[in-house]
Design a protein around this motif. Structure first.
Motif, PDB file in Angstrom:
ATOM      1  N   GLU A  60     100.386  23.803 -43.767  1.00 40.70           N
ATOM      2  CA  GLU A  60      98.958  23.499 -43.695  1.00 40.70           C
ATOM      3  C   GLU A  60      98.215  24.317 -42.641  1.00 40.70           C
ATOM      4  O   GLU A  60      97.053  24.668 -42.839  1.00 40.70           O
ATOM      5  N   VAL A  61      98.866  24.596 -41.527  1.00 43.55           N
ATOM      6  CA  VAL A  61      98.199  25.328 -40.444  1.00 43.55           C
ATOM      7  C   VAL A  61      98.488  26.824 -40.526  1.00 43.55           C
ATOM      8  O   VAL A  61      97.570  27.642 -40.421  1.00 43.55           O
ATOM      9  N   LEU A  62      99.753  27.154 -40.736  1.00 38.49           N
ATOM     10  CA  LEU A  62     100.123  28.580 -40.812  1.00 38.49           C
ATOM     11  C   LEU A  62     100.013  29.125 -42.231  1.00 38.49           C
ATOM     12  O   LEU A  62     100.264  30.313 -42.456  1.00 38.49           O
ATOM     13  N   LEU A  63      99.663  28.266 -43.172  1.00 35.69           N
ATOM     14  CA  LEU A  63      99.532  28.648 -44.583  1.00 35.69           C
ATOM     15  C   LEU A  63     100.817  29.300 -45.097  1.00 35.69           C
ATOM     16  O   LEU A  63     100.789  30.261 -45.872  1.00 35.69           O
ATOM     17  N   GLY A  64     101.947  28.759 -44.636  1.00 34.90           N
ATOM     18  CA  GLY A  64     103.246  29.237 -45.092  1.00 34.90           C
ATOM     19  C   GLY A  64     103.762  30.457 -44.370  1.00 34.90           C
ATOM     20  O   GLY A  64     104.880  30.913 -44.662  1.00 34.90           O
ATOM     21  N   GLN A  65     102.998  30.975 -43.412  1.00 31.84           N
ATOM     22  CA  GLN A  65     103.382  32.222 -42.746  1.00 31.84           C
ATOM     23  C   GLN A  65     104.057  31.920 -41.404  1.00 31.84           C
ATOM     24  O   GLN A  65     103.506  32.119 -40.327  1.00 31.84           O
ATOM     25  N   GLN A  90      94.530  31.268 -40.915  1.00 30.27           N
ATOM     26  CA  GLN A  90      93.313  30.834 -41.599  1.00 30.27           C
ATOM     27  C   GLN A  90      92.286  31.948 -41.691  1.00 30.27           C
ATOM     28  O   GLN A  90      91.678  32.159 -42.748  1.00 30.27           O
ATOM     29  N   ASN A  91      92.080  32.665 -40.606  1.00 32.18           N
ATOM     30  CA  ASN A  91      91.081  33.730 -40.623  1.00 32.18           C
ATOM     31  C   ASN A  91      91.554  34.965 -41.358  1.00 32.18           C
ATOM     32  O   ASN A  91      90.747  35.738 -41.877  1.00 32.18           O
ATOM     33  N   ALA A  92      92.863  35.157 -41.426  1.00 32.16           N
ATOM     34  CA  ALA A  92      93.385  36.322 -42.135  1.00 32.16           C
ATOM     35  C   ALA A  92      93.386  36.131 -43.642  1.00 32.16           C
ATOM     36  O   ALA A  92      93.384  37.118 -44.402  1.00 32.16           O
ATOM     37  N   CYS A 122     107.161  25.482 -34.447  1.00 27.98           N
ATOM     38  CA  CYS A 122     107.182  26.492 -35.509  1.00 27.98           C
ATOM     39  C   CYS A 122     107.257  27.889 -34.921  1.00 27.98           C
ATOM     40  O   CYS A 122     106.875  28.121 -33.775  1.00 27.98           O
ATOM     41  N   TYR A 123     107.772  28.807 -35.713  1.00 29.07           N
ATOM     42  CA  TYR A 123     107.654  30.235 -35.448  1.00 29.07           C
ATOM     43  C   TYR A 123     106.502  30.760 -36.301  1.00 29.07           C
ATOM     44  O   TYR A 123     106.384  30.413 -37.484  1.00 29.07           O
ATOM     45  N   THR A 124     105.673  31.575 -35.708  1.00 29.33           N
ATOM     46  CA  THR A 124     104.521  32.099 -36.416  1.00 29.33           C
ATOM     47  C   THR A 124     104.743  33.558 -36.794  1.00 29.33           C
ATOM     48  O   THR A 124     105.257  34.342 -35.989  1.00 29.33           O
ATOM     49  N   ASP A 125     104.377  33.922 -38.006  1.00 30.62           N
ATOM     50  CA  ASP A 125     104.318  35.338 -38.343  1.00 30.62           C
ATOM     51  C   ASP A 125     103.183  35.977 -37.554  1.00 30.62           C
ATOM     52  O   ASP A 125     102.187  35.312 -37.226  1.00 30.62           O
ATOM     53  N   ALA A 126     103.324  37.238 -37.234  1.00 27.15           N
ATOM     54  CA  ALA A 126     102.243  37.984 -36.595  1.00 27.15           C
ATOM     55  C   ALA A 126     101.429  38.637 -37.704  1.00 27.15           C
ATOM     56  O   ALA A 126     101.934  39.499 -38.426  1.00 27.15           O
ATOM     57  N   ASP A 137     101.759  40.944 -42.761  1.00 29.69           N
ATOM     58  CA  ASP A 137     102.411  39.680 -42.419  1.00 29.69           C
ATOM     59  C   ASP A 137     103.788  40.034 -41.873  1.00 29.69           C
ATOM     60  O   ASP A 137     104.727  40.272 -42.635  1.00 29.69           O
ATOM     61  N   MET A 138     103.906  40.069 -40.547  1.00 25.41           N
ATOM     62  CA  MET A 138     105.118  40.577 -39.906  1.00 25.41           C
ATOM     63  C   MET A 138     105.873  39.446 -39.213  1.00 25.41           C
ATOM     64  O   MET A 138     105.279  38.602 -38.534  1.00 25.41           O
ATOM     65  N   LYS A 139     107.176  39.410 -39.403  1.00 23.25           N
ATOM     66  CA  LYS A 139     107.997  38.397 -38.767  1.00 23.25           C
ATOM     67  C   LYS A 139     107.962  38.588 -37.249  1.00 23.25           C
ATOM     68  O   LYS A 139     107.900  39.707 -36.744  1.00 23.25           O
ATOM     69  N   SER A 140     107.996  37.464 -36.544  1.00 21.24           N
ATOM     70  CA  SER A 140     107.975  37.548 -35.084  1.00 21.24           C
ATOM     71  C   SER A 140     108.845  36.461 -34.480  1.00 21.24           C
ATOM     72  O   SER A 140     109.118  35.429 -35.107  1.00 21.24           O
ATOM     73  N   THR A 141     109.252  36.710 -33.251  1.00 15.50           N
ATOM     74  CA  THR A 141     110.023  35.727 -32.487  1.00 15.50           C
ATOM     75  C   THR A 141     109.108  34.749 -31.756  1.00 15.50           C
ATOM     76  O   THR A 141     109.571  33.947 -30.945  1.00 15.50           O
ATOM     77  N   ASP A 142     107.821  34.792 -32.032  1.00 15.26           N
ATOM     78  CA  ASP A 142     106.801  34.015 -31.333  1.00 15.26           C
ATOM     79  C   ASP A 142     106.814  32.572 -31.830  1.00 15.26           C
ATOM     80  O   ASP A 142     106.442  32.300 -32.974  1.00 15.26           O
TER      81      ASP A 142
END
Length: 512
Positions: free
Chosen positions: A299-304, A244-246, A474-478, A259-264
């Motif tokens: 909705e939360v990660l905006l698709g990332q 959201q802030n990005a 979910c997995y989040t992009d970094a 927008d970097m893929k992560s294992t997080d």
């Protein structure tokens, strides 16, 4: 339950030393990057693996390159004897600590033994539990014998090494070293103004080449919102932001958006010692079906990010054929009813005279995680589970019912499975216990055969879908945002939990 997610909370780190809190002149000479950062109580890579600043101050015997390969770092080379489970590491001759002393085999021995010391309560201790003997063969050669094979051991030598000449014989829980650390990394400590900033100066003698940027400043910010505001007004040059802030910086002039893929991943961790889950553990699969993971991503990660169904989705040993618990609110309610739950007057299920519901605890640090928890709570409420969110300044690990956890490693599959899901290991914060999981994960770290490891990790993943320790979300992009004056950041590197790995080539970065 141990407070494993707090950076240094169990340490006596209240008194800063070595210039902390001093007033510094505003004038800056030379180039610098200012990074929006969390606050630090102390900088101690023995206890955790999440400190972003650690990667600038310290090195391990190995490192991960931009291609995700484990390559030599402080160790120039090594040999392994599979018959005796013995590694011999040969240290680089050109490495010096920030105080000018040479790197020695004693430093490696000291560091690993410190991590293994139970008094440290290190989340990394399971990585080294197979170590039987560490021997300094000479100043630049160290031999490490294991009691059993460990397929992930070389990856674990990414562990930052600390200077024995400054720490041997000292109480590591009270020493002031972790407020004025000395490492071998690309930057050295310049000064630390408590609650304001930590300023690093480039290490001119860095063995991989002196950094091209003179100073790296970790500017302490209250939260994600403050970091975004500081980026917008030019107070800082870079930050790791929630989606959201990005968003405001995507395609914005003067900025680069990474927008970097992560294992997080994000998941609901259950406290299995809590009386509620002793009575209601069988309801966890129904909770899993009630979560619309794609909605959270959109909705939360905006698709990332991507929906999560397990801990190894970015790993070579992932088993995609396990139950994903895809969103099915009707099935969730059927399962609740089959378990004896009946809808109450207020719209929430009851079971045995007790409301079906629980609290998700989220540490008050990053807004993105809070938003995930709130979205999940609303989805559970919609099907009749009274889920709420609490955001304490400090987490009561014994009293909390569930926690919005984050885990995930770009290292070997053992890295965030063995210590997270095996009974009584340091990262098992929910005190989950399953004998089959213990057996599969132990056997997987013992095997060097990729086919056998794939089979064992497949069985492990099947077992945790039958008896879930977490409900995966979910997995989040970094997402990092930097002013376009910063150059040299790789764009396609797979990062770990909390974006670990982003600073891997910081010595090559430049600024206009």
């Amino acid at each position: 339950m141990k407070k494993l997610l707090l950076l240094c909370a169990l340490f006596v780190c209240a008194v800063f030393v070595g210039g902390c809190g001093e007033e510094r002149a505003a004038e800056v000479t030379g180039s610098q990057i200012v990074y929006g950062s969390q606050d630090y109580d102390c900088i101690n890579p023995l206890r955790n693996e999440y400190g972003e600043i650690d990667r600038l101050l310290f090195d391990g015997l190995v490192r991960r390159n931009n291609a995700g390969e484990t390559v030599p770092a402080l160790a120039a080379s090594w040999e392994y004897d599979p018959d005796t489970y013995t590694y011999v590491f040969h240290l680089r001759p050109d490495v010096r600590w920030h105080d000018g002393k040479p790197l020695r085999a004693a430093d490696v021995k000291f560091t690993i033994e410190a991590v293994m010391n139970p008094l440290m309560e290190s989340v990394n201790a399971p990585n080294f539990e197979d170590v039987r003997e560490i021997t300094e063969l000479d100043d630049r050669t160290v031999r490490i014998r294991l009691s059993a094979p460990n397929a992930a051991f070389i990856d674990y030598m990414i562990q930052p090494i600390l200077p024995a000449h400054l720490l041997a014989g000292r109480d590591l829980t009270t020493t002031g070293f972790f407020h004025s650390p000395v490492g071998t990394g690309p930057y050295r400590m310049d000064h630390w103004e408590a609650g304001k900033e930590i300023v690093l100066a480039k290490n001119e003698d860095y063995y991989r080449g002196a950094p091209k940027v003179d100073r790296f400043v970790f500017r302490i910010m209250e939260d994600d919102d403050a970091e975004a505001e500081a980026l917008a007004d030019g107070t800082i040059d870079m930050a790791h932001l929630s989606a959201q802030n990005a968003a405001q910086f995507h395609d914005a002039a003067g900025y680069r958006y990474y927008d970097m893929k992560s294992t997080d991943y994000r998941a609901i961790l259950f406290n299995f010692t809590h009386p509620y889950w002793r009575r209601n553990r069988d309801l966890i699969p129904a909770i899993a079906y009630a979560i619309d993971r794609q909605e959270v991503v959109d909705e939360v990660l905006l698709g990332q990010g991507v929906p999560a169904y397990g801990p190894l989705q970015y790993n070579v040993y992932n088993n995609p054929n396990v139950e994903h618990y895809d969103y099915n609110p009707g099935k969730a309610q059927e399962m609740l009813k089959a378990a004896g739950c009946k809808m109450g007057k207020d719209g929430y299920y009851m079971r045995g005279g007790e409301e079906v519901g629980f609290r998700i605890t989220v540490k008050n640090d990053k807004a993105g995680r809070i938003d995930v928890a709130n979205a999940v709570a609303m989805q559970l409420q919609a099907i009749g589970v009274h889920c709420t969110v609490e955001i304490p300044a400090e987490v009561d690990w014994d009293g909390q019912m569930a926690y919005l956890i984050g885990w995930g490693s770009a290292l070997d599959a053992d890295a965030h499975t063995y210590k997270v899901f095996v009974t009584r290991k340091a990262g098992n914060s929910g005190l989950y216990s399953n004998a089959r999981v213990d057996a599969y994960l132990t056997a997987a770290r013992r095997s060097s055969d990729p086919a056998e490891r794939a089979r064992l990790y497949g069985l492990f993943q099947e077992e945790i879908t039958k008896d879930p320790p977490f409900v995966f979300i979910c997995y989040t992009d970094a997402i990092f945002v930097a002013r376009d004056r910063v150059h040299g950041i790789p764009t396609d590197k797979l990062l770990g939990h909390r974006g670990i790995g982003f600073f891997g080539n910081v010595n090559e970065w430049t600024v206009d």
